[in-house]
Design a protein around this motif. Structure first.
Motif, PDB file in Angstrom:
ATOM      1  N   TYR A  33       0.857  -1.197   0.000  1.00  0.00           N
ATOM      2  CA  TYR A  33       0.000   0.000   0.000  1.00  0.00           C
ATOM      3  C   TYR A  33       0.889   1.241   0.000  1.00  0.00           C
ATOM      4  CZ  TYR A  33      -3.884  -3.036   1.312  1.00  0.00           C
ATOM      5  OH  TYR A  33      -4.827  -4.016   1.327  1.00  0.00           O
ATOM      6  N   TRP A  34       0.391   2.327  -0.614  1.00  0.00           N
ATOM      7  CA  TRP A  34       1.106   3.606  -0.642  1.00  0.00           C
ATOM      8  C   TRP A  34       0.188   4.703  -0.139  1.00  0.00           C
ATOM      9  CZ3 TRP A  34       1.725  -0.081  -4.361  1.00  0.00           C
ATOM     10  CH2 TRP A  34       3.035  -0.508  -4.596  1.00  0.00           C
ATOM     11  N   CYS A  35       0.753   5.617   0.659  1.00  0.00           N
ATOM     12  CA  CYS A  35      -0.026   6.751   1.161  1.00  0.00           C
ATOM     13  C   CYS A  35       0.341   8.001   0.375  1.00  0.00           C
ATOM     14  CB  CYS A  35       0.191   6.956   2.659  1.00  0.00           C
ATOM     15  SG  CYS A  35       1.775   7.691   3.075  1.00  0.00           S
ATOM     16  N   HIS A  39       4.871   6.945   1.406  1.00  0.00           N
ATOM     17  CA  HIS A  39       5.310   5.874   2.299  1.00  0.00           C
ATOM     18  C   HIS A  39       4.802   4.552   1.741  1.00  0.00           C
ATOM     19  CE1 HIS A  39       5.188   9.112   5.620  1.00  0.00           C
ATOM     20  NE2 HIS A  39       6.396   9.050   5.108  1.00  0.00           N
ATOM     21  N   ARG A  40       5.657   3.552   1.739  1.00  0.00           N
ATOM     22  CA  ARG A  40       5.304   2.221   1.246  1.00  0.00           C
ATOM     23  C   ARG A  40       5.118   1.302   2.439  1.00  0.00           C
ATOM     24  NH1 ARG A  40       8.505  -2.392  -0.095  1.00  0.00           N
ATOM     25  NH2 ARG A  40       7.504  -3.605  -1.737  1.00  0.00           N
ATOM     26  N   THR A  41       3.986   0.607   2.482  1.00  0.00           N
ATOM     27  CA  THR A  41       3.683  -0.321   3.564  1.00  0.00           C
ATOM     28  C   THR A  41       3.358  -1.676   2.968  1.00  0.00           C
ATOM     29  OG1 THR A  41       2.752   1.474   4.867  1.00  0.00           O
ATOM     30  CG2 THR A  41       2.180  -0.745   5.545  1.00  0.00           C
ATOM     31  N   ASP A  56      -4.183   1.856   7.003  1.00  0.00           N
ATOM     32  CA  ASP A  56      -3.599   3.034   7.653  1.00  0.00           C
ATOM     33  C   ASP A  56      -2.083   2.960   7.588  1.00  0.00           C
ATOM     34  OD1 ASP A  56      -6.038   4.091   8.300  1.00  0.00           O
ATOM     35  OD2 ASP A  56      -6.084   3.218  10.307  1.00  0.00           O
ATOM     36  N   CYS A  57      -1.463   4.036   7.134  1.00  0.00           N
ATOM     37  CA  CYS A  57       0.002   4.098   7.063  1.00  0.00           C
ATOM     38  C   CYS A  57       0.560   4.129   8.486  1.00  0.00           C
ATOM     39  CB  CYS A  57       0.434   5.342   6.293  1.00  0.00           C
ATOM     40  SG  CYS A  57       2.230   5.556   6.230  1.00  0.00           S
ATOM     41  N   ARG A  59       3.443   5.077   9.441  1.00  0.00           N
ATOM     42  CA  ARG A  59       4.368   6.190   9.662  1.00  0.00           C
ATOM     43  C   ARG A  59       3.661   7.523   9.865  1.00  0.00           C
ATOM     44  NH1 ARG A  59       8.917   6.055   5.315  1.00  0.00           N
ATOM     45  NH2 ARG A  59       9.665   7.771   6.589  1.00  0.00           N
ATOM     46  N   CYS A  60       2.611   7.787   9.064  1.00  0.00           N
ATOM     47  CA  CYS A  60       1.966   9.105   9.165  1.00  0.00           C
ATOM     48  C   CYS A  60       0.488   9.031   9.526  1.00  0.00           C
ATOM     49  CB  CYS A  60       2.147   9.889   7.866  1.00  0.00           C
ATOM     50  SG  CYS A  60       1.350   9.136   6.438  1.00  0.00           S
ATOM     51  N   ALA A  64      -3.804   4.563   3.129  1.00  0.00           N
ATOM     52  CA  ALA A  64      -2.950   4.118   2.035  1.00  0.00           C
ATOM     53  C   ALA A  64      -3.761   3.204   1.133  1.00  0.00           C
ATOM     54  CB  ALA A  64      -1.726   3.390   2.580  1.00  0.00           C
TER      55      ALA A  64
END
Length: 114
Positions: A33-35, A39-41, A56-57, A59-60, A64
């Motif tokens: 996933y990308w936000c 950010h890549r999750t 949900d990301c 990191r932030c 995402a």
């Protein structure tokens, strides 16, 4: 001097980190996933599990999505609602007046006003 009620040789979390070799883990697949903040999750899901459309990301905290070129935008935060606001959503003013009258009658009976 050690106390007498200590259990020696055991601690919380002392189990092995990996499953015993006679067990094979369930088949999994990686989903990415990308936000909006690039950010890549990546998460691991079971093969047969459907992938959620949003994640949900970590990191932030933004949502995402699966499309790297077009991640989802910001979600609008719901404003805080009081208990009374939720009650007013469920009841009409007439129902509220009837409930209030019933509660006041019960209170007066308990006090002996009637």
């Amino acid at each position: 001097m050690p106390s007498g009620n200590v259990i020696r040789g055991a601690r919380i979390g002392s189990a092995p980190d990996r499953p015993p070799e006679r067990h094979r883990p369930a088949p999994r697949r990686e989903v990415t996933y990308w936000c909006r903040n690039d950010h890549r999750t990546s998460i691991l899901l079971a093969e047969e599990a459907p992938e959620p459309p949003l994640w949900d990301c970590p990191r932030c905290g933004l949502p995402a999505g699966r499309d790297e070129q077009n991640p989802p935008g910001h979600t609008r935060a719901e404003p805080y609602k009081s208990h009374l606001a939720y009650v007013k959503e469920r009841r009409t003013p007439e129902e509220g007046a009837a409930l209030l009258a019933e509660a006041l009658d019960a209170l007066r009976r308990r006090r002996g006003d009637e």
